[in-house]
Design a protein around this motif. Structure first.
Motif, mmCIF file in Angstrom:
data_model
loop_
_atom_site.group_PDB
_atom_site.id
_atom_site.type_symbol
_atom_site.label_atom_id
_atom_site.label_comp_id
_atom_site.label_asym_id
_atom_site.label_seq_id
_atom_site.Cartn_x
_atom_site.Cartn_y
_atom_site.Cartn_z
ATOM 1 N N SER A 70 49.171 39.166 36.280
ATOM 2 C CA SER A 70 47.679 38.699 36.361
ATOM 3 C C SER A 70 46.790 39.562 37.347
ATOM 4 O O SER A 70 45.743 39.827 37.046
ATOM 5 C CB SER A 70 47.890 37.128 37.276
ATOM 6 O OG SER A 70 46.739 36.603 37.342
ATOM 7 N N GLY A 71 47.447 40.224 38.608
ATOM 8 C CA GLY A 71 46.737 41.245 39.320
ATOM 9 C C GLY A 71 46.195 42.306 38.807
ATOM 10 O O GLY A 71 45.072 42.715 38.834
ATOM 11 N N ILE A 72 46.873 42.776 37.689
ATOM 12 C CA ILE A 72 46.559 43.955 37.007
ATOM 13 C C ILE A 72 45.261 43.620 36.071
ATOM 14 O O ILE A 72 44.242 44.312 35.971
ATOM 15 C CB ILE A 72 47.521 44.709 36.109
ATOM 16 C CG1 ILE A 72 48.625 45.120 37.043
ATOM 17 C CG2 ILE A 72 47.033 45.602 35.051
ATOM 18 C CD1 ILE A 72 50.092 45.638 36.178
ATOM 19 N N ARG B 177 43.094 42.079 44.673
ATOM 20 C CA ARG B 177 43.895 41.459 43.365
ATOM 21 C C ARG B 177 45.027 42.147 42.948
ATOM 22 O O ARG B 177 46.121 41.539 42.780
ATOM 23 C CB ARG B 177 42.752 41.687 42.182
ATOM 24 C CG ARG B 177 41.514 41.022 42.451
ATOM 25 C CD ARG B 177 40.724 41.327 41.294
ATOM 26 N NE ARG B 177 39.228 40.806 41.427
ATOM 27 C CZ ARG B 177 38.370 40.092 40.823
ATOM 28 N NH1 ARG B 177 38.593 40.480 39.350
ATOM 29 N NH2 ARG B 177 37.167 39.849 41.032
ATOM 30 N N PHE B 178 45.201 43.460 43.287
ATOM 31 C CA PHE B 178 46.489 44.082 43.155
ATOM 32 C C PHE B 178 47.685 43.557 44.287
ATOM 33 O O PHE B 178 48.606 43.450 43.996
ATOM 34 C CB PHE B 178 46.354 45.493 43.326
ATOM 35 C CG PHE B 178 45.894 46.244 42.025
ATOM 36 C CD1 PHE B 178 46.554 46.181 40.911
ATOM 37 C CD2 PHE B 178 44.555 46.982 41.980
ATOM 38 C CE1 PHE B 178 45.945 46.955 39.657
ATOM 39 C CE2 PHE B 178 44.014 47.395 40.770
ATOM 40 C CZ PHE B 178 44.709 47.448 39.676
ATOM 41 N N VAL B 179 47.173 43.606 45.545
ATOM 42 C CA VAL B 179 48.182 43.425 46.632
ATOM 43 C C VAL B 179 48.541 42.157 46.723
ATOM 44 O O VAL B 179 49.756 41.768 46.723
ATOM 45 C CB VAL B 179 47.371 43.854 48.053
ATOM 46 C CG1 VAL B 179 48.133 43.312 49.421
ATOM 47 C CG2 VAL B 179 46.841 45.042 48.027
ATOM 48 N N ILE B 180 47.539 40.867 46.620
ATOM 49 C CA ILE B 180 48.109 39.605 46.624
ATOM 50 C C ILE B 180 48.720 39.149 45.313
ATOM 51 O O ILE B 180 49.661 38.484 45.631
ATOM 52 C CB ILE B 180 46.801 38.771 46.835
ATOM 53 C CG1 ILE B 180 45.857 38.915 48.283
ATOM 54 C CG2 ILE B 180 47.259 37.333 47.099
ATOM 55 C CD1 ILE B 180 46.756 38.977 49.630
ATOM 56 N N THR C 173 43.555 35.883 41.468
ATOM 57 C CA THR C 173 44.471 36.526 40.769
ATOM 58 C C THR C 173 45.708 35.621 40.715
ATOM 59 O O THR C 173 46.508 35.546 39.780
ATOM 60 C CB THR C 173 44.785 37.823 41.460
ATOM 61 O OG1 THR C 173 43.797 38.915 41.455
ATOM 62 C CG2 THR C 173 46.105 38.493 40.696
ATOM 63 N N VAL C 174 46.132 35.004 41.737
ATOM 64 C CA VAL C 174 47.361 34.250 41.851
ATOM 65 C C VAL C 174 47.029 32.847 41.270
ATOM 66 O O VAL C 174 48.306 32.044 40.782
ATOM 67 C CB VAL C 174 47.736 33.902 43.336
ATOM 68 C CG1 VAL C 174 48.839 33.335 43.496
ATOM 69 C CG2 VAL C 174 47.966 35.494 44.065
#
Length: 418
Positions: free
Chosen positions: A155-157, A288-291, A345-346
């Protein structure tokens, strides 16, 4: 078995295709760069039905409504995605959305008169926004289903590339517009639309429909009940998640007027205030990537609690600081951008965790309406408040506190067999 193994080995191609599509549809969020050229093209004059100057002259609000309509159409269109994908498949649905996207920009490139403002509302708002939402939701849900063990990361990607599209195309659109923004506006619309459509169509060719059941090596870990949409709507968690998403989506309004906040709250020059737009975009993408990745390791709830608490702290600083320093303003706005990016994102993965993957598209689409209405809420509140930004902030603070209470107390729904 051999075919299933081959599909699993090639599922990374689906992620590449999803990223290309998300990059293309994310360009819609760079729309604000066209507001001033449109106003100049119309000479900031709206004509009545007789071709005379109307009594009420347009302002930025009339033109900015184009994007607001598009954002709402984007959210509402996602409700129909699951049915479309089941009938036609994710590849065909995405190709159709890509063609809608490109054709819409061709239509708006022909607009030259203020009396045709309604065509912007229809084609750049309703049609283009709907195409954007359909491609966004179809590819996001499909990608998550391919990687049930890494939902947060995937989802982050996907959503990071969605955000990256708006960041990259701010510069591409500016290059298309050049110095003579009015003369080059039709060319800019076509250049943007064809570029975005190419990304969407090429990405669609790499897409494959995810299997209806979990992969064999993951079957032992999938024990959740697959909630239908009707079952989900009978749980309080569905409405609590909607409210929480509605709340954090007020950040869209804050970041959308970031330049104005810099000049009014921190006393920055226009150039200094404009810098924060790029900083927010970078923070948003990184978040978005980190979380997303951390939520797979540390859990969704801890990430939500952290995100809403940090956002609350940033809004409190912006609201109650008597003398807001430039660096403090930059940091506060970057915090808002970082954790908003991480939160949206999450959210799709949280819906999957709570209600299952089988009906994820239609289930998340309904909760996603919180984003559509939340994105508009700031402007509506500001209008009723007579332009008083502090009232918007006060409402946001209250909603953030309520949402924090939700995240602390919410529990996974238990399916009632009765």
């Amino acid at each position: 078995m051999a075919t299933e193994t081959k599909n699993m080995d090639r599922r990374w191609l689906v992620i590449v295709g999803t990223a290309m599509v998300q990059l293309g549809v994310g360009t819609f969020y760079a729309w604000s760069i066209f507001n001033t050229p449109i106003l100049r093209m119309f000479h900031q004059i709206v004509l009545d039905k007789n071709g005379q100057a109307a009594a009420q002259q347009p302002h930025l609000g009339a033109v900015s409504l184009i994007f607001s309509i598009g954002a709402l159409a984007l959210a509402l269109s996602t409700i129909f995605v699951a049915r479309l994908v089941r009938r036609f498949g994710v590849r065909r649905v995405t190709i159709g959305a890509g063609l809608m996207f490109g054709l819409s920009t061709l239509v708006i490139s022909t607009i030259h008169q203020a009396s045709q403002l309604w065509m912007f509302y229809l084609f750049a708002g309703v049609v283009l926004g709907a195409a954007d939402g359909i491609a966004y939701m179809a590819t996001l849900s499909n990608a998550i289903k391919w990687y049930p063990e890494k939902k947060g990361l995937i989802s982050g990607i996907a959503i990071a590339f969605y955000g990256l599209g708006s960041f990259v195309f701010k510069f591409i659109d500016a290059a298309f517009l050049g110095n003579d923004v009015v003369k080059n506006l039709p060319t800019a619309f076509i250049g943007w639309g064809m570029s975005a459509m190419a990304l969407i169509l090429f990405g669609a060719l790499l897409l494959r429909d995810a299997p209806d059941v979990a992969p064999a090596n993951q079957a032992g870990t999938i024990k959740n009940h697959e909630f239908t949409t009707a079952e989900m709507l009978r749980t309080p968690q569905a409405y609590l998640l909607f409210l929480a998403l509605f709340t954090i989506s007020l950040s869209v309004f804050m970041t959308g007027i970031a330049t104005n906040l810099g000049t009014t709250l921190a006393g920055l020059s226009l150039a200094e205030a404009t810098t924060v737009v790029a900083l927010i975009a970078i923070a948003n993408t990184i978040g978005r990537f980190v979380i997303g990745a951390l939520s797979d390791k540390l859990g969704r709830k801890p990430m939500f609690i952290l995100s809403y608490a940090a956002t609350l702290a940033a809004v409190l600083v912006l609201t109650f600081s008597t003398q807001l320093h430039m660096v403090t303003f930059y940091i506060a706005m970057m915090v808002v951008g970082f954790f908003f990016g991480g939160t949206i994102t999450v959210f799709p993965t949280m819906v999957a965790d709570y209600f299952g993957l089988k009906n994820h598209s239609q289930n998340y689409a309904l909760i996603y309406q919180g984003f559509g209405f939340g994105s508009l809420a700031g402007a509506v509140i500001l209008s009723f408040a007579g332009g008083n930004l502090h009232i918007v902030f006060d409402v946001y603070i209250v909603l953030l506190i309520i949402s924090l209470i939700i995240w602390v107390g919410i529990k996974k729904p238990v399916y009632d067999l009765k």
